[in-house]
Design an enzyme around this catalytic site. Structure first.
Site, PDB file in Angstrom:
ATOM      1  N   ASP A   1      46.005 169.968  76.045  1.00 32.46           N
ATOM      2  CA  ASP A   1      47.243 169.476  75.449  1.00 32.46           C
ATOM      3  C   ASP A   1      47.026 169.460  73.945  1.00 32.46           C
ATOM      4  OD1 ASP A   1      49.801 168.388  75.141  1.00 32.46           O
ATOM      5  OD2 ASP A   1      49.102 166.328  75.361  1.00 32.46           O
ATOM      6  N   SER A   2      48.082 169.148  73.206  1.00 27.35           N
ATOM      7  CA  SER A   2      47.962 169.096  71.752  1.00 27.35           C
ATOM      8  C   SER A   2      47.242 167.844  71.280  1.00 27.35           C
ATOM      9  CB  SER A   2      49.353 169.139  71.115  1.00 27.35           C
ATOM     10  OG  SER A   2      50.109 168.002  71.499  1.00 27.35           O
TER      11      SER A   2
ATOM     12  N   CYS B   1      50.847 169.741  79.298  1.00 25.59           N
ATOM     13  CA  CYS B   1      51.780 169.661  78.176  1.00 25.59           C
ATOM     14  C   CYS B   1      53.062 170.368  78.586  1.00 25.59           C
ATOM     15  CB  CYS B   1      51.164 170.338  76.953  1.00 25.59           C
ATOM     16  SG  CYS B   1      52.284 170.545  75.552  1.00 25.59           S
TER      17      CYS B   1
ATOM     18  N   GLU C   1      50.014 159.555  68.961  1.00 26.47           N
ATOM     19  CA  GLU C   1      48.692 160.043  68.563  1.00 26.47           C
ATOM     20  C   GLU C   1      47.988 159.038  67.651  1.00 26.47           C
ATOM     21  OE1 GLU C   1      46.703 162.947  69.053  1.00 26.47           O
ATOM     22  OE2 GLU C   1      47.991 163.113  70.811  1.00 26.47           O
TER      23      GLU C   1
ATOM     24  N   CYS D   1      57.667 164.659  78.252  1.00 33.22           N
ATOM     25  CA  CYS D   1      56.505 165.022  77.438  1.00 33.22           C
ATOM     26  C   CYS D   1      55.350 164.180  77.939  1.00 33.22           C
ATOM     27  CB  CYS D   1      56.781 164.745  75.960  1.00 33.22           C
ATOM     28  SG  CYS D   1      55.332 164.876  74.875  1.00 33.22           S
TER      29      CYS D   1
ATOM     30  N   HIS E   1      52.989 162.919  76.461  1.00 34.64           N
ATOM     31  CA  HIS E   1      52.680 161.798  75.571  1.00 34.64           C
ATOM     32  C   HIS E   1      53.530 160.565  75.909  1.00 34.64           C
ATOM     33  CE1 HIS E   1      50.648 164.709  72.910  1.00 34.64           C
ATOM     34  NE2 HIS E   1      50.158 163.680  72.249  1.00 34.64           N
TER      35      HIS E   1
END
Length: 218
Positions: free
Chosen positions: A30-31, A93, A172, A204, A206
């Site tokens: 994932d990012s 993701c 993040e 998402c 996240h």
């Protein structure tokens, strides 16, 4: 990409971080930290499976990036995981899945890939108002995967799409409940609530870190 990929982590039987292993059967990327929501669920279901997680924080967020760049990043992430022994790749993701899942399957024949798609199907099955809200990134909302799911499972309801710019960056940074984050989430939810949604999809990986906040503000 050299030096730009950070956050490698493995989870073994006891769930502890073990550094770089000689072998990992399931690789995730994932990012950033978002995909750990997927990793932890897989670890709960398969506690004995060796897992390897790659957080490409050098290129976070993925959401606003064009398809060509997302595919390049996804291919680099895949090669990194395969080089460390991964035999199955989970694209943890929604954005990368929308842009690159089918493309990666063609580019890496013989490697099984599992992608993410927003949980529109269960939302469409449980909504009572007939209006479902979807919080997601631009690439996810514009992707063919979402269109396929909505056509197959949500044709009988209305799905309201909503972008959440800046939210991934907050997560993040570990900023999950500050006044600024609450304002950002409230601003994203407002048009959905005004449209009459009674079910909200966190599109998402996240966003599950903000489940409690979303429930509180909705």
């Amino acid at each position: 990409m050299a030096g730009g990929l950070r956050g490698e982590q493995t989870v073994g039987l006891d769930g502890n971080s073990q550094g770089r292993p000689p072998f990992a059967s399931i690789g995730f990327f994932d990012s950033g930290v978002g995909g750990t929501s997927v990793l932890l669920e897989v670890h709960r279901l398969l506690p004995a499976a060796p897992l390897l997680y790659l957080a490409d924080q050098a290129h976070c967020p993925y959401g606003p990036r064009p398809t060509a760049e997302l595919r390049t990043l996804s291919a680099a992430n895949t090669r990194w995981l395969l080089a460390r022994g991964a035999t199955l790749i989970v694209i943890a993701c929604n954005t990368a899945s929308a842009a690159a899942l089918h493309w990666l399957r063609r580019r890496f024949p013989g490697v099984p890939f599992v992608g993410m798609v927003p949980a529109v199907k269960p939302a469409a099955q449980t909504t009572r108002s007939g209006v479902v809200g979807l919080l997601a990134t631009p690439a996810t909302l514009q992707g063919a995967l979402l269109r396929e799911v909505e056509a197959a499972w949500a044709a009988h309801v209305r799905v309201e799409h909503q972008l959440c710019p800046g939210l991934v960056e907050r997560i993040e940074a570990g900023d999950l409940d500050s006044p600024a984050t609450r304002t950002l989430v409230h601003r994203s939810l407002a048009p959905l609530l005004a449209a009459g949604v009674d079910t909200i999809v966190l599109g998402c990986t996240h966003y599950p870190f903000l489940t409690s906040l979303v429930a509180d503000l909705a």
